[in-house]
Structure formats: C-alpha cells, structure tokens
Design a protein around this motif. Structure first.
Motif, PDB file in Angstrom:
ATOM      1  N   LYS A  15       0.854  -1.195   0.000  1.00 33.56           N
ATOM      2  CA  LYS A  15       0.000   0.000   0.000  1.00 33.56           C
ATOM      3  C   LYS A  15       0.883   1.235   0.000  1.00 33.56           C
ATOM      4  O   LYS A  15       1.897   1.286   0.699  1.00 33.56           O
ATOM      5  CB  LYS A  15      -0.911   0.038   1.246  1.00 33.56           C
ATOM      6  N   GLY A  16       0.489   2.216  -0.774  1.00 29.88           N
ATOM      7  CA  GLY A  16       1.193   3.493  -0.817  1.00 29.88           C
ATOM      8  C   GLY A  16       0.348   4.598  -0.227  1.00 29.88           C
ATOM      9  O   GLY A  16      -0.835   4.410   0.075  1.00 29.88           O
ATOM     10  N   GLY A  17       0.962   5.741  -0.065  1.00 33.38           N
ATOM     11  CA  GLY A  17       0.258   6.931   0.403  1.00 33.38           C
ATOM     12  C   GLY A  17       0.921   8.129  -0.239  1.00 33.38           C
ATOM     13  O   GLY A  17       2.142   8.291  -0.157  1.00 33.38           O
ATOM     14  N   HIS A  18       0.134   8.983  -0.886  1.00 36.09           N
ATOM     15  CA  HIS A  18       0.718  10.007  -1.753  1.00 36.09           C
ATOM     16  C   HIS A  18      -0.049  11.319  -1.622  1.00 36.09           C
ATOM     17  O   HIS A  18      -1.266  11.356  -1.704  1.00 36.09           O
ATOM     18  CB  HIS A  18       0.655   9.486  -3.199  1.00 36.09           C
ATOM     19  N   ASP A  19       0.687  12.391  -1.405  1.00 40.02           N
ATOM     20  CA  ASP A  19       0.137  13.741  -1.468  1.00 40.02           C
ATOM     21  C   ASP A  19       1.282  14.653  -1.902  1.00 40.02           C
ATOM     22  O   ASP A  19       2.438  14.202  -1.982  1.00 40.02           O
ATOM     23  CB  ASP A  19      -0.443  14.161  -0.115  1.00 40.02           C
ATOM     24  N   ASP A  20       1.007  15.904  -2.164  1.00 40.40           N
ATOM     25  CA  ASP A  20       2.018  16.802  -2.709  1.00 40.40           C
ATOM     26  C   ASP A  20       3.344  16.771  -1.950  1.00 40.40           C
ATOM     27  O   ASP A  20       4.413  16.771  -2.547  1.00 40.40           O
ATOM     28  CB  ASP A  20       1.493  18.243  -2.739  1.00 40.40           C
ATOM     29  N   CYS A  21       3.266  16.748  -0.640  1.00 39.77           N
ATOM     30  CA  CYS A  21       4.472  16.848   0.187  1.00 39.77           C
ATOM     31  C   CYS A  21       4.753  15.588   1.004  1.00 39.77           C
ATOM     32  O   CYS A  21       5.590  15.616   1.917  1.00 39.77           O
ATOM     33  CB  CYS A  21       4.366  18.037   1.136  1.00 39.77           C
ATOM     34  N   TRP A  22       4.063  14.506   0.673  1.00 39.79           N
ATOM     35  CA  TRP A  22       4.185  13.282   1.473  1.00 39.79           C
ATOM     36  C   TRP A  22       4.204  12.066   0.552  1.00 39.79           C
ATOM     37  O   TRP A  22       3.407  11.971  -0.372  1.00 39.79           O
ATOM     38  CB  TRP A  22       3.017  13.169   2.462  1.00 39.79           C
ATOM     39  N   ARG A  23       5.124  11.145   0.816  1.00 40.93           N
ATOM     40  CA  ARG A  23       5.248   9.929   0.013  1.00 40.93           C
ATOM     41  C   ARG A  23       5.497   8.748   0.952  1.00 40.93           C
ATOM     42  O   ARG A  23       6.502   8.723   1.674  1.00 40.93           O
ATOM     43  CB  ARG A  23       6.409  10.047  -0.984  1.00 40.93           C
ATOM     44  N   ASN A  24       4.611   7.763   0.931  1.00 45.39           N
ATOM     45  CA  ASN A  24       4.715   6.607   1.827  1.00 45.39           C
ATOM     46  C   ASN A  24       4.565   5.308   1.041  1.00 45.39           C
ATOM     47  O   ASN A  24       3.866   5.268   0.027  1.00 45.39           O
ATOM     48  CB  ASN A  24       3.619   6.653   2.896  1.00 45.39           C
TER      49      ASN A  24
END
Length: 407
Positions: free
Chosen positions: A345-354
């Motif tokens: 599973k990933g997690g993505h936003d402009d300033c966040w990468r998981n």
C-alpha cells in the motif's frame, strides 16, 4: 557533601535524558545489528544508514522514517533528516506524519474486523443498509439517479471496483481539478479496477450511520488501542503539535503540517513510522483477524491491467505486470513473487510519500514514510537494496527513480 550529591544526581539525570533521546531518535526497542533480506542475505546497520543517506541526498529528500520487519517483528527502525528543515529539527520515530492513503489499509483492516464480527456483510449492497434516500447522506444526488449504484457492496469499495472516481471533483483522465464535475459512476460496479477514494468515503458514511459510531471511535476500538498505536488518529490531536512534521514539495518548499479536522477513511490518518510499522507487524502476526479473514483480505479480488495507477480511468492497458499478477485485494495491492504472495500500500500527497510492502511467507516487510515530494524517487532503490524487493510495480505506481527523467 550535599552539594556534591546534587551534582552527581544532575549528571545522572542529564546522561539518562541523552540516552533516552538517542533511543527515540534512532532505534526501536529490540533492534538488532543487522536485518535479513528476502534472499537470506543480511545488511548491517551501517550499510542501511549509508544507503539511505546517500539516496536522500541524491534525490533531495528532507525527511524519511524507515522500519524493517523480520520474523513479523520490527527489527530495524530509524528516522533520517528533518521534520522542520528551516529550524534544523530532526525527524524521530515518534514524529507524527501524514499517512495519506495508508489510511485506506487501516480502514480496510477495521472493515475486516467488522465483517468477522458479523456487523457488516462484505457482499451486501450498501443500498440495503440505508434507512433514508442516498442523497441525505451527502453529495450524492447525481449518483442516486443511476440505478447501478445499488449494486455497490463493501467488497467493491475496498477493492476499488465501484466505478466511482478517486475524488469526485478531479478529472479522471487528467487528474486536474474541475468544479463542474459531479459524484457519479464511470463504469458498471464490479466490472474493473479503478482506484477510488470516493468508494471508501461512501462506505464509511453508510457504516457510521448504520453502526451508530464515527470512524475515529471504530478505529480506536478495533485497532489503535489494542495495537497500542498511541500516536495515530484520523483526526488531529493537540498533543501532536510538539512533535509533528512539516511536508516539503518537490522543489523543497515547505507545505506545512497536515491537521486533519475530519476523519476520512480514504486519507486523513496521521501516524508515525513507529505506529504504522507496528500495524503492519500486527497484521502479519494475524492479531485481531482470524487466518481465514486475513486470507480473504489479501486474496486477489480483481486483476489490474491499467498502465498506471493514476489518473484512475485511463483506457490504456498493458501486460507489463503479468509476471507478478498485479491485483487488488481488500484495501491492499497484491502481487505474486518467488517468495510467495506480497501485499502493498502506498500513500501520496504533494508533500508526502509513503510505501509499505510485506512478504508474509518470508515474514519480512518494510515501511517507508517521507515528508518530501521527492520521496518516491528513491523507493525502487531502497526496496531493492534493503530487502531485495525487485517485484514492486514501480512503473505502475510511477515511482520514477531520481536518476531517470519522469514521463
């Protein structure tokens, strides 16, 4: 003599504080001198450090939390870089970061708990849970006009097969914001895969009304408390302020902190590298879920043939990922590897990468959390070098390495 004793006590207290800070900022309890990779080889702590630091510098990644799981236990855990670059304040393993779509994996786990208790039925259409017209549950006037929505089940929501868009106000072909759009279906529910945050939101809204409990309460009851995830919440808490990270975009500009004011199962969760790796370890040890329920959660529900994960409704398909049988389970991506099935599973936003990927048969997993828009550009190399994962579908995920031009 009394002054001398006081001085000795003061020195002891200072020493203890320094030791505690070292533990907090670097390692997790029980950390070993090395970690085991998928092929049975090992990496030392110094090798891990040099790899992570080199890649962070090369790709201009401000901060990164890392955890490696061996034998279903967190074996290595460390924070690198800064939570506040301007003030030169280092990130630590207790720093609250934005989980982004890590939220969905946790929401899916909660749903599997509810299903195991018989509180929801994964295959019962959401329509059958309603006591009022759908439009009274939110901005669903247009969706209600399409009779196909009545076929949507919790299973479809968790496997991204509802036909709903990722975010209703975002153009599904370009990913650009468009305020003229409405919440509607783009294909027959259950017929194909297309990543959909709106499907998760719809399921959450109906469940909260049906069960009479808000998501944060359900999360605390079903996971956060029993798993001791004390610094995780779908809502911002005031105690997070003193140790929370600032996010940075691809150009290194500060984007601020994420202070979630509304609990959203699709993406409001705030957590730490320590807490989220505890969650992954918890799942791998089958805690809270029976073996049967866990198997159902990671069983492929739908085959994925899209060229990329985003934008969500692209018509282009590919056979590129056939060798790993890229699929989606319930809240998690699933692939086949020589080391058995893996879930991610990933997690993505402009300033966040998981990103997190787990190999249950090998009892090995890795969790990466970055407060940097450049974080994904080092994922491929980190995964390969740290645990020997050469199977993550990095092209589909668009994890373009820092030394390759983006398409």
């Amino acid at each position: 003599m009394e002054i001398l004793n006081l001085q000795k006590k003061s020195v002891c207290i200072k020493t203890l504080i320094i030791l505690l800070m070292c533990v907090k900022n670097t390692t997790a309890l029980g950390q070993t001198r090395s970690i085991k990779r998928l092929d049975g080889t090992s990496l030392t702590v110094s090798q891990i450090d040099s790899t992570v630091k080199h890649l962070m510098t090369a790709a201009k990644v401000e901060g990164l939390g890392l955890a490696v799981i061996n034998n279903n236990r967190v074996t290595y855990q460390k924070a690198y870089g800064f939570k506040d670059k301007e003030k030169n304040i280092p990130l630590d393993t207790s720093t609250v970061m934005y989980g982004a779509s890590f939220s969905k994996a946790v929401f899916a786990y909660i749903n599997m708990r509810l299903a195991e208790k018989g509180l929801i039925d994964l295959d019962k259409p959401l329509f059958n849970y309603l006591k009022k017209p759908l439009r009274e549950y939110g901005n669903y006037e247009e969706l209600e006009k399409d009779e196909r929505w009545k076929k949507i089940t919790p299973r479809m929501c968790l496997s991204h097969t509802t036909g709903l868009p990722n975010v209703w106000w975002m153009n599904v072909k370009t990913g650009i914001r468009d305020t003229t759009l409405v919440n509607r279906l783009y294909f027959e529910p259950g017929s194909r895969y297309a990543y959909s945050g709106e499907g998760f939101k719809l399921l959450q809204r109906i469940e909260e009304v049906y069960l009479g409990k808000d998501l944060e309460t359900l999360a605390r009851e079903e996971l956060f408390v029993p798993a001791k995830m004390n610094r995780t919440s779908y809502l911002w808490r005031t105690e997070f302020e003193t140790n929370s990270a600032i996010g940075y975009d691809e150009d290194g500009n500060a984007g601020g902190k994420v202070r979630s004011r509304k609990a959203v199962g699709a993406g409001s969760m705030l957590t730490t590298i320590s807490d989220y790796s505890r969650f992954i370890s918890y799942v791998l040890r089958r805690e809270g879920l029976s073996a049967k329920t866990f198997k159902e959660m990671v069983k492929p529900q739908v085959r994925i043939r899209s060229l990329y994960e985003f934008p969500t409704m692209l018509d282009e398909t590919t056979h590129r990922d056939d060798k790993i049988n890229l699929s989606y389970g319930l809240g998690l991506g699933v692939i086949n590897t020589p080391y058995g099935k893996a879930f991610f599973k990933g997690g993505h936003d402009d300033c966040w990468r998981n990103y997190s990927i787990s190999f249950p048969e090998k009892k090995i997993a890795i969790v990466i959390m970055c407060n940097s828009g450049n974080g994904e550009r080092i994922f491929k190399e980190l995964l390969e070098k740290l645990i020997g994962d050469t199977f993550t579908p990095w092209e589909w995920d668009r994890f373009t390495p820092y030394n390759i031009s983006k398409k």
